[in-house]
Write a protein that holds these residues in place. Sequence first.
Motif, mmCIF file in Angstrom:
data_model
loop_
_atom_site.group_PDB
_atom_site.id
_atom_site.type_symbol
_atom_site.label_atom_id
_atom_site.label_comp_id
_atom_site.label_asym_id
_atom_site.label_seq_id
_atom_site.Cartn_x
_atom_site.Cartn_y
_atom_site.Cartn_z
ATOM 1 N N PHE A 124 11.665 23.997 50.035
ATOM 2 C CA PHE A 124 11.577 25.327 50.631
ATOM 3 C C PHE A 124 11.106 26.361 49.621
ATOM 4 O O PHE A 124 10.225 27.183 49.914
ATOM 5 N N VAL A 125 11.656 26.315 48.446
ATOM 6 C CA VAL A 125 11.282 27.291 47.413
ATOM 7 C C VAL A 125 9.791 27.196 47.099
ATOM 8 O O VAL A 125 9.126 28.205 46.873
ATOM 9 N N ALA A 126 9.247 25.972 47.126
ATOM 10 C CA ALA A 126 7.836 25.772 46.767
ATOM 11 C C ALA A 126 6.884 25.985 47.938
ATOM 12 O O ALA A 126 5.684 26.135 47.732
ATOM 13 N N SER A 127 7.420 26.023 49.160
ATOM 14 C CA SER A 127 6.562 26.038 50.343
ATOM 15 C C SER A 127 6.099 27.442 50.715
ATOM 16 O O SER A 127 6.761 28.437 50.428
ATOM 17 N N GLU A 128 4.982 27.484 51.403
ATOM 18 C CA GLU A 128 4.467 28.743 51.940
ATOM 19 C C GLU A 128 4.644 28.853 53.450
ATOM 20 O O GLU A 128 4.264 29.864 54.034
ATOM 21 N N ASP A 129 5.208 27.808 54.064
ATOM 22 C CA ASP A 129 5.353 27.875 55.513
ATOM 23 C C ASP A 129 6.608 27.159 56.028
ATOM 24 O O ASP A 129 6.827 27.098 57.234
ATOM 25 N N MET A 130 7.446 26.655 55.140
ATOM 26 C CA MET A 130 8.609 25.892 55.576
ATOM 27 C C MET A 130 9.703 26.802 56.135
ATOM 28 O O MET A 130 9.887 27.930 55.685
ATOM 29 N N VAL A 131 10.419 26.264 57.114
ATOM 30 C CA VAL A 131 11.604 26.928 57.655
ATOM 31 C C VAL A 131 12.812 26.072 57.298
ATOM 32 O O VAL A 131 12.794 24.852 57.478
ATOM 33 N N ILE A 132 13.844 26.684 56.770
ATOM 34 C CA ILE A 132 15.069 25.975 56.432
ATOM 35 C C ILE A 132 16.168 26.442 57.376
ATOM 36 O O ILE A 132 16.318 27.638 57.614
ATOM 37 N N VAL A 133 16.868 25.502 57.989
ATOM 38 C CA VAL A 133 18.018 25.806 58.843
ATOM 39 C C VAL A 133 19.256 25.492 58.020
ATOM 40 O O VAL A 133 19.410 24.378 57.524
ATOM 41 N N ALA A 134 20.139 26.473 57.859
ATOM 42 C CA ALA A 134 21.190 26.331 56.859
ATOM 43 C C ALA A 134 22.477 27.019 57.266
ATOM 44 O O ALA A 134 22.494 27.872 58.153
ATOM 45 N N THR A 135 23.541 26.637 56.605
ATOM 46 C CA THR A 135 24.785 27.390 56.682
ATOM 47 C C THR A 135 24.647 28.618 55.790
ATOM 48 O O THR A 135 23.729 28.713 54.971
ATOM 49 N N ILE A 136 25.590 29.553 55.886
ATOM 50 C CA ILE A 136 25.376 30.878 55.297
ATOM 51 C C ILE A 136 25.329 30.889 53.776
ATOM 52 O O ILE A 136 24.810 31.833 53.192
ATOM 53 N N ALA A 137 25.873 29.857 53.098
ATOM 54 C CA ALA A 137 25.845 29.864 51.631
ATOM 55 C C ALA A 137 24.422 29.779 51.110
ATOM 56 O O ALA A 137 24.123 30.252 50.017
ATOM 57 N N PHE A 138 23.520 29.181 51.900
ATOM 58 C CA PHE A 138 22.139 29.043 51.436
ATOM 59 C C PHE A 138 21.491 30.412 51.311
ATOM 60 O O PHE A 138 21.598 31.248 52.198
ATOM 61 N N GLY A 139 20.834 30.632 50.226
ATOM 62 C CA GLY A 139 20.122 31.885 50.027
ATOM 63 C C GLY A 139 20.694 32.695 48.892
ATOM 64 O O GLY A 139 19.972 33.418 48.219
ATOM 65 N N MET A 140 22.011 32.571 48.651
ATOM 66 C CA MET A 140 22.588 33.344 47.559
ATOM 67 C C MET A 140 21.992 32.924 46.231
ATOM 68 O O MET A 140 21.885 33.714 45.309
ATOM 69 N N GLY A 141 21.616 31.643 46.132
ATOM 70 C CA GLY A 141 21.056 31.168 44.876
ATOM 71 C C GLY A 141 19.554 31.006 44.913
ATOM 72 O O GLY A 141 18.986 30.316 44.073
#
Length: 596
Positions: free
Chosen positions: A281-298
């Motif tokens: 996801f970090v490397a992508s230009e079009d990916m969508v990540i479905v996640a629980t709320i902890a994802f994104g803080m880091g």
Amino acid sequence: MATVASEAYSLDAARGALRDVFGFDDFRGIQANVVGRVLAGRSTLAVMPTGAGKSLTYQLPATMIEGTTVVVSPLIALMHDQLRSARANGIAAATLTSADADWRETLDAFRAGALDLLYVAPERASQPAFRELLSSARIALFAIDEAHCVSEWGHDFRPDYRLLRPLMDAFPRVPRLALTATADAHTRDDILVQLGIPAEGLMVAGFDRPNIRYRIAHRDSIVHQLVGLMRSEPGPGIVYAPTRAKVEKLAGQLAAASGRPVLPYHAGLEPGERAANQAGFVASEDMVIVATIAFGMGIDKPDVRFVAHAGIPKSIEAFYQETGRAGRDGDPAQTLMLWGAGDFAQARQRLSEVPEDRRGSERARLDALAGLVETAGCRRAVLLRHFGEDPPEACGNCDNCLEAPGVTDATEIARKLLSAAYRTGQSFGLGHLQKVLTGVGDDRIVQRGHDRLSVFGIVDAEEARLIQPVARALQARGSLVATEHGGLQLGGDAKAILTGERSVEIVVPPQSSRRRGGESNPVGDPLFEALREVRRDLARSAGLPPYVIFHDATLREMAALKPQTLRELAEIGGVGARKLEAYGQAFVDAIRAHER
């Protein structure tokens, strides 16, 4: 790189370091004021929105002041992301976590005074052994990231943050810098006390993120709604789901329906898969990540173009923080919250699990979130007022400002609904109450004598369409509360509504485009009958009732709009990804045959 600390640091010197280390010509917002205080050795609480450059306010001084800046951060992923960023800028930095195999080298470098930055978690920082370690070297600054975690009023309270002040008090000459993006006035006051920062050290930047467009909608066909968002925003996106199971399910559905790369992320995944998905996801230009709320803080990914919630967040503070992960590069970004009355019902039930001394603040937080969801006014204004600002009445970049909704006084229908819930014993769900109110006397209602109640049949056809939105509004504000068995009982200000002391206004639900085929089944319409025949055949083959394949409402819209491709069929209400894949082609073929 570090030099001897001095009261004589000037912002000109800091700007020179800013150019040398980060390549920026000048500071943004209140960065200069915060850096100036840090360089002068004054403790500070800086409240700055996501994307405003909080980390720079301690990373830059760390390169100028002799000694090591100790950074307390709540997540290993966040620390490692900051570590990569710092090292990329030539800053001598290290982390001391359970995931680090090089901890011996880190300890040696720290004791030798070779580190500008040392990142640790609060659980480690609060241990006596860590205090002893700090005594073996020179400390330049304590930086407390995500400082709202220290406050029970904060939306993400972490008890170990409460143990940081004794650590810092052991080094009285070392200044403190607390940083957060999400703290209302009460939380800010508490942070100052808990971390021992003087009131004059509070610095608050504006909370507004004008590049973000806020949109909130009732959850209807979630895959359909999210795919629409994904089609409007082809860049990277984050979809937050409330549970691991929903993360997995939604990721699969969105991947199938959109054709976009979509991956899940939650703590239950095998560590290698979780790390690979995050890296992708970090490397992508079009990916969508479905996640629980902890994802994104880091995750320090500036080009996230949208953030969606598949259910309500914990609070306005959590909503602000999570949506703030979109558009950190300053370019336009979108957010979408999809909510249901059940979300608020479950959240209010969970309040009983909260310690009693915190229950009032959590209830107030939930009420504030309900106000954001139910408002007919500017979403941004509600957000900013929550954080103590005085914004304009309209922002021009939220759903309500871009397309002003109608508002109706629904007090009377609310009183009827509450009365029906009360008179039926406060143990039946909305479906049963709707039947009572609209005069549908089925066996269950007759057996219980509910057809003899004064509320039986008191709602006419025009009012009937408001029952569900009124029920959602009442559940959001806590006037109707779901029981553990699915019934609805009175709560909150229900009595005041019934006695006329409180009014209820709701946003007028739009006349759905899904009804373009008409409210009643178009009996005699050859296409509608052909679609029903297709449904019967599919149901017979699958051993299912026909309504499980598609409801009549879905067939009505198919007959009215006549979609010619699977993509067009996917736009029909009730056609989810799984059904599109399993049954879609049969219906498209039937429509094409009818059009010949």
